[in-house]
Design an enzyme around this catalytic site. Structure first.
Site, PDB file in Angstrom:
ATOM      1  N   PRO A  95       0.813  -1.223   0.000  1.00  0.00           N
ATOM      2  CA  PRO A  95       0.000   0.000   0.000  1.00  0.00           C
ATOM      3  C   PRO A  95       0.844   1.269   0.000  1.00  0.00           C
ATOM      4  O   PRO A  95       0.326   2.355  -0.241  1.00  0.00           O
ATOM      5  CB  PRO A  95      -0.829  -0.122   1.288  1.00  0.00           C
ATOM      6  CG  PRO A  95      -0.083  -1.080   2.154  1.00  0.00           C
ATOM      7  CD  PRO A  95       0.606  -2.025   1.217  1.00  0.00           C
ATOM      8  N   GLU A 122       2.060  -7.846   9.164  1.00  0.00           N
ATOM      9  CA  GLU A 122       2.258  -6.393   9.205  1.00  0.00           C
ATOM     10  C   GLU A 122       3.224  -5.899   8.132  1.00  0.00           C
ATOM     11  O   GLU A 122       3.527  -4.711   8.069  1.00  0.00           O
ATOM     12  CB  GLU A 122       2.778  -5.975  10.590  1.00  0.00           C
ATOM     13  CG  GLU A 122       1.778  -6.206  11.711  1.00  0.00           C
ATOM     14  CD  GLU A 122       0.484  -5.468  11.499  1.00  0.00           C
ATOM     15  OE1 GLU A 122       0.522  -4.254  11.194  1.00  0.00           O
ATOM     16  OE2 GLU A 122      -0.585  -6.101  11.633  1.00  0.00           O
ATOM     17  N   ARG A 160      -3.016  -9.125 -20.433  1.00  0.00           N
ATOM     18  CA  ARG A 160      -3.916  -8.599 -21.471  1.00  0.00           C
ATOM     19  C   ARG A 160      -3.171  -7.801 -22.532  1.00  0.00           C
ATOM     20  O   ARG A 160      -3.635  -7.685 -23.668  1.00  0.00           O
ATOM     21  CB  ARG A 160      -4.990  -7.708 -20.839  1.00  0.00           C
ATOM     22  CG  ARG A 160      -6.005  -8.441 -19.988  1.00  0.00           C
ATOM     23  CD  ARG A 160      -7.020  -7.478 -19.410  1.00  0.00           C
ATOM     24  NE  ARG A 160      -7.741  -6.802 -20.466  1.00  0.00           N
ATOM     25  CZ  ARG A 160      -8.833  -7.285 -21.067  1.00  0.00           C
ATOM     26  NH1 ARG A 160      -9.295  -8.467 -20.721  1.00  0.00           N
ATOM     27  NH2 ARG A 160      -9.428  -6.606 -22.020  1.00  0.00           N
ATOM     28  N   ASP A 175      -9.710  -1.082 -24.671  1.00  0.00           N
ATOM     29  CA  ASP A 175     -10.091  -1.164 -23.263  1.00  0.00           C
ATOM     30  C   ASP A 175     -10.247   0.228 -22.675  1.00  0.00           C
ATOM     31  O   ASP A 175      -9.649   1.197 -23.126  1.00  0.00           O
ATOM     32  CB  ASP A 175      -9.011  -1.899 -22.462  1.00  0.00           C
ATOM     33  CG  ASP A 175      -9.133  -3.410 -22.604  1.00  0.00           C
ATOM     34  OD1 ASP A 175     -10.171  -3.871 -23.107  1.00  0.00           O
ATOM     35  OD2 ASP A 175      -8.185  -4.110 -22.210  1.00  0.00           O
TER      36      ASP A 175
END
Length: 258
Positions: A95, A122, A160, A175
């Site tokens: 993150p 963690e 893709r 797309d």
């Protein structure tokens, strides 16, 4: 020559979703890409296959140990080297990483291979990030239980873009986000469903007019739903024709958002 992907994960079976279903399954069977997983537990030194410990300085949760991850990544590098990939990129799904977008996917799809590191608990010992990781990537501003889901999102989006992965050579270029525009509305049979008809222009057979309508709908949907993408479109350069189509869309009050 296949695109080589190695994944460092405590839950390798989760990655079966990539090789067993959908577009990525077909691409895997056709060896457009190859996926190899490494479980850090196999590199643990004690009898309990320990891969985590409590953090120095205290705090909740556990932290993944450096040594098992270090050896797993080293083995993955060696495997890729044996496949002729002299330089590979180690990506930690985190993150704290750079937010994933279409441009980053296109950039990564130009590589020969990559190693994805999936954290748990963690997080991982910071020294592994310093020693082994080339970059960190995040799939969004939220927290999930581990890096496996993020790795699958990244793998699917990259596959893709690989030649031969999609049924049509034009599919990837059409797309959503390919040109900083959302995709135009799609319709299929029947022509009328519960009183709602397919736009007549799609039945006209006039492909020039159909393409113009689709471009206008893409511009309009992006303006309505993702104005941030439209801002990028303007920064990169929007044509006079596109500006005209968008203005026509804005002035039309009887559109529907699909």
């Amino acid at each position: 020559m296949s695109f080589e992907i190695d994944v460092i994960t405590l839950f390798p079976d989760m990655l079966d979703a990539i090789t067993k279903y959908g577009i990525t399954s077909r691409a895997s069977k056709n060896e457009i890409f190859r996926l190899h997983t490494w479980n850090p537990r196999h590199f643990a030194k004690d009898n309990y296959r320990t891969v985590d410990d409590s953090p120095y300085g205290g705090g909740p949760g556990m932290v993944m140990l450096a040594q098992p991850l270090d050896e797993a990544i080293t083995h993955a590098r060696t495997r890729q080297l044996a496949e002729g990939i002299n330089e590979t990129k180690v990506i930690y799904l985190s993150p704290q990483g750079e937010l994933l977008n279409h441009e980053k996917i296109l950039q990564l799809s130009k590589l020969r291979g990559m190693i994805l590191l999936c954290g748990r608990y963690e997080g991982i010992d910071e020294r592994i990030i310093m020693r082994q990781v080339d970059e960190e990537i995040s799939i969004g501003n939220y927290v999930i239980s581990g890096g496996e889901l993020a790795a699958m999102v990244l793998i699917d989006s990259i596959v893709r873009q690989l030649p031969g992965a999609l049924g049509s050579a034009d599919s990837a270029s059409e797309d959503s986000f390919a040109n900083n525009l959302l995709e135009y509305p799609q319709y299929t049979r029947p022509e009328i469903y519960r009183g709602d008809a397919v736009p007549p222009i799609l039945l006209s057979g006039d492909h020039a007019k159909i393409n113009r309508w689709r471009l206008q709908q893409s511009l309009g949907k992006t303006w309505l739903k993702r104005p941030d993408l439209l801002d990028l479109k303007y920064k990169q350069g929007i044509s006079k024709e596109e500006e005209k189509l968008l203005e026509e869309f804005k002035q039309t009050k009887n559109f529907r958002i699909n």
